[in-house]
Design a protein around this motif. Structure first.
Motif, short mmCIF file in Angstrom:
data_model
loop_
_atom_site.label_atom_id
_atom_site.label_comp_id
_atom_site.label_asym_id
_atom_site.label_seq_id
_atom_site.Cartn_x
_atom_site.Cartn_y
_atom_site.Cartn_z
N ASN A 59 0.85 -1.19 0.00
CA ASN A 59 0.00 0.00 0.00
C ASN A 59 0.89 1.24 0.00
O ASN A 59 2.12 1.13 0.06
CB ASN A 59 -0.96 0.00 1.21
CG ASN A 59 -0.22 -0.10 2.53
OD1 ASN A 59 0.62 0.74 2.86
ND2 ASN A 59 -0.50 -1.15 3.29
N GLY A 60 0.29 2.41 -0.04
CA GLY A 60 1.04 3.65 -0.13
C GLY A 60 1.81 3.98 1.14
O GLY A 60 2.94 4.47 1.09
N LEU A 61 1.19 3.71 2.28
CA LEU A 61 1.87 3.97 3.56
C LEU A 61 3.13 3.10 3.68
O LEU A 61 4.19 3.59 4.07
CB LEU A 61 0.89 3.69 4.71
CG LEU A 61 1.42 3.74 6.14
CD1 LEU A 61 2.07 5.08 6.46
CD2 LEU A 61 0.29 3.46 7.13
N THR A 85 -1.53 17.46 4.60
CA THR A 85 -1.42 16.22 3.83
C THR A 85 -2.25 15.16 4.52
O THR A 85 -2.77 15.37 5.61
CB THR A 85 0.05 15.76 3.71
OG1 THR A 85 0.11 14.54 2.94
CG2 THR A 85 0.69 15.49 5.07
N ALA A 88 -0.85 9.62 6.38
CA ALA A 88 0.14 8.59 6.02
C ALA A 88 1.54 9.17 5.87
O ALA A 88 2.52 8.54 6.28
CB ALA A 88 -0.27 7.90 4.72
N THR A 89 1.65 10.36 5.29
CA THR A 89 2.96 10.98 5.06
C THR A 89 3.69 11.11 6.40
O THR A 89 4.88 10.80 6.51
CB THR A 89 2.79 12.36 4.41
OG1 THR A 89 1.75 12.31 3.42
CG2 THR A 89 4.07 12.83 3.76
N ALA A 159 1.07 9.64 -4.21
CA ALA A 159 -0.16 8.85 -4.09
C ALA A 159 -1.35 9.48 -4.82
O ALA A 159 -2.25 8.77 -5.26
CB ALA A 159 -0.51 8.67 -2.61
N SER A 181 0.53 5.17 -4.09
CA SER A 181 -0.53 4.30 -3.58
C SER A 181 -1.45 3.91 -4.73
O SER A 181 -1.73 4.73 -5.61
CB SER A 181 -1.33 5.04 -2.52
OG SER A 181 -2.57 4.39 -2.29
N TYR A 183 -4.50 2.64 -3.83
CA TYR A 183 -5.79 2.55 -3.12
C TYR A 183 -6.89 2.74 -4.17
O TYR A 183 -6.72 3.53 -5.11
CB TYR A 183 -5.81 3.67 -2.07
CG TYR A 183 -7.04 3.73 -1.23
CD1 TYR A 183 -7.22 2.86 -0.15
CD2 TYR A 183 -8.04 4.69 -1.48
CE1 TYR A 183 -8.36 2.95 0.64
CE2 TYR A 183 -9.17 4.77 -0.69
CZ TYR A 183 -9.33 3.89 0.36
OH TYR A 183 -10.45 3.97 1.14
N LYS A 186 -7.69 6.18 -5.82
CA LYS A 186 -6.66 7.02 -6.44
C LYS A 186 -6.85 7.03 -7.96
O LYS A 186 -7.56 6.20 -8.51
CB LYS A 186 -5.26 6.50 -6.10
CG LYS A 186 -5.02 6.26 -4.62
CD LYS A 186 -4.87 7.52 -3.79
CE LYS A 186 -4.50 7.13 -2.38
NZ LYS A 186 -4.46 8.17 -1.41
N GLY A 194 -2.81 -1.43 -2.52
CA GLY A 194 -1.60 -1.61 -3.31
C GLY A 194 -0.78 -0.34 -3.28
O GLY A 194 -1.28 0.73 -2.90
C1 LIG Z 1 -3.62 7.59 -0.08
C2 LIG Z 1 -2.41 8.31 0.37
C3 LIG Z 1 -1.37 7.67 1.04
C4 LIG Z 1 -1.46 6.28 1.57
O1 LIG Z 1 -1.81 5.32 0.68
P1 LIG Z 1 -2.50 3.95 1.20
O2 LIG Z 1 -2.40 3.08 0.02
O3 LIG Z 1 -3.89 4.28 1.60
O4 LIG Z 1 -1.70 3.45 2.35
C5 LIG Z 1 -0.23 8.39 1.32
N1 LIG Z 1 -0.12 9.69 1.00
C6 LIG Z 1 -1.12 10.35 0.38
C7 LIG Z 1 -0.92 11.78 0.04
C8 LIG Z 1 -2.30 9.69 0.06
O5 LIG Z 1 -3.28 10.37 -0.54
#
Ligand SMILES: *Cc1c(COP(=O)(O)O)cnc(C)c1O
Length: 370
Positions: A59-61, A85, A88-89, A159, A181, A183, A186, A194
């Motif tokens: 995932n993005g995190l 933001t 997650a950042t 992301a 990400s 997600y 997105k 993912g």
């Molecule tokens: C969605 C998002 C993430 C995290 O992505 P995940 O796949 O939900 O863990 C991180 N940074 C930003 C700016 C996001 O929009």
């Protein structure tokens, strides 16, 4: 007319047969993790992004976390991130025991204010993590210049900006190592979680390859303490199908954004997204600043229009970061955004008629107010 905040119906109908076929193929392959579907997607996403290496992750995190790990950010270090933001950042920085150091947003584009980065750099600073928020690219010339001047790493949080460009170069290809990400919501989203990292550095790519898979290059041989942060074959297969459509879908988002700008230009009570020279926005979100935001949101909801707020509380004011002891008023622009921002529906498949319905409702609200 009911207008949802996001609908996948139109994009998924367009590729339903291909998705079905990828499901069948993956099922019949009897191979579900770290296989040829992931390799194919990684290759294609690297080409799409204009980088040498892409590695799919969970995932993005986790992508942000692995990127920080790969460059060796850890305890006692500081990482510069925007005050406005998604959480997650900041969490990724905390995961490696480093401290997030916030820089306020600029109202020109809602991204990190590059003129305020230098004053936040200390001996502990290791990296800058710009976020291309809402799909609007940051000023990457300035950010790379500052990083070079102070010997810092840059990790783009891409992301929200698949396919966006700064001076014609894709976001996610500027930093030393970058995260994104997939997600579902997105611009490029899977049918589940993912993410990926992108880089031109073979050493960083290899580190992430090991870190995401139990610190292992060879099965049952573990060189470092790693994680289980892999992207599934089935998601890679679905994402590869969607990747062929991303330019078309981004174009659709831009067209809808143009409709909004056309039909909302005379509404004095709102601020439309800034158009920045050199940047090509992909409108992951269409965010306005609105007077009486909460009442407007309720009014729209009563008229069948779903909206959202990105984000109601900035990371530095979240209870999770009480220990940083940052007081209200520290980042006035980010705080003003939290109070006034409203994300209007934007998704491929939305028609101009729908945009007009949203715009008319917004006008109706403010006319009733005056
Ligand atoms: C969605 C998002 C993430 C995290 O992505 P995940 O796949 O939900 O863990 C991180 N940074 C930003 C700016 C996001 O929009």
């Amino acid at each position: 007319m009911k207008i949802p905040f996001v609908s996948f119906e139109s994009i998924h109908n367009e590729i339903r047969q291909d998705l079905d076929m990828q499901f069948q193929k993956t099922l019949d392959s009897n191979w579900f993790i770290l296989g040829e579907r992931l390799e194919a997607f990684e290759k294609n996403y690297a080409i799409f992004s204009g980088v040498e290496y892409c590695l799919g992750v969970s995932n993005g995190l986790d992508a942000l976390h692995l990127a920080l790990k790969a460059i060796g950010v850890g305890s006692g270090h500081e990482v510069i991130i925007p005050a406005n933001t998604y959480i997650a950042t900041a969490f990724a920085v905390s995961y490696v025991d480093a401290t997030p150091v916030f820089v306020d947003a600029s109202f020109e584009h809602y991204n990190i204010d590059v003129t305020k980065i230098r004053e936040k750099i200390t001996k502990k600073t290791k990296a800058i993590m710009p976020v291309h928020l809402y799909g609007q690219p940051c000023n990457m010339d300035q950010i790379m210049k500052i990083a070079e001047e102070f010997g810092l790493y840059v990790i783009e949080d891409n992301a929200q900006a698949h396919g966006a460009t700064w001076k014609g170069k894709l976001t996610g290809s500027f930093g030393h190592i970058n995260a994104t990400s997939f997600y579902p919501g997105k611009n490029l989203g899977g049918l589940g979680d993912g993410g990926a990292i992108t880089t031109n550095d073979p050493i960083l790519a290899e580190k992430v390859m090991m870190l995401r898979n139990y610190g292992s290059k060879k099965k049952y041989h573990h060189d470092i303490v790693g994680f289980n942060m892999r992207l599934d074959e089935i998601q890679a297969a679905f994402l590869d199908v969607k990747l062929t459509k991303i330019d078309k879908w981004n174009h659709a988002r831009r067209t809808i954004a143009d409709y909004y700008c056309k039909h909302l230009q005379d509404v004095r009570e709102i601020v439309l997204p800034g158009i920045i020279a050199n940047a090509s926005h992909v409108f992951h979100l269409f965010v306005i600043l609105a007077d009486k935001r909460d009442n407007l949101q309720k009014y729209l909801s009563n008229h069948g229009i779903a909206t959202a707020i990105h984000y109601p509380i900035p990371p530095f004011l979240q209870p999770a970061y009480d220990t940083l002891n940052i007081k209200q008023g520290a980042f006035p622009n980010a705080e003003k955004m939290a109070k006034q921002c409203l994300s209007l529906p934007i998704w491929p498949g939305m028609t101009e008629e729908m945009v007009v319905t949203v715009a008319d409702s917004i006008k109706g609200f403010y006319e009733g107010e005056s």
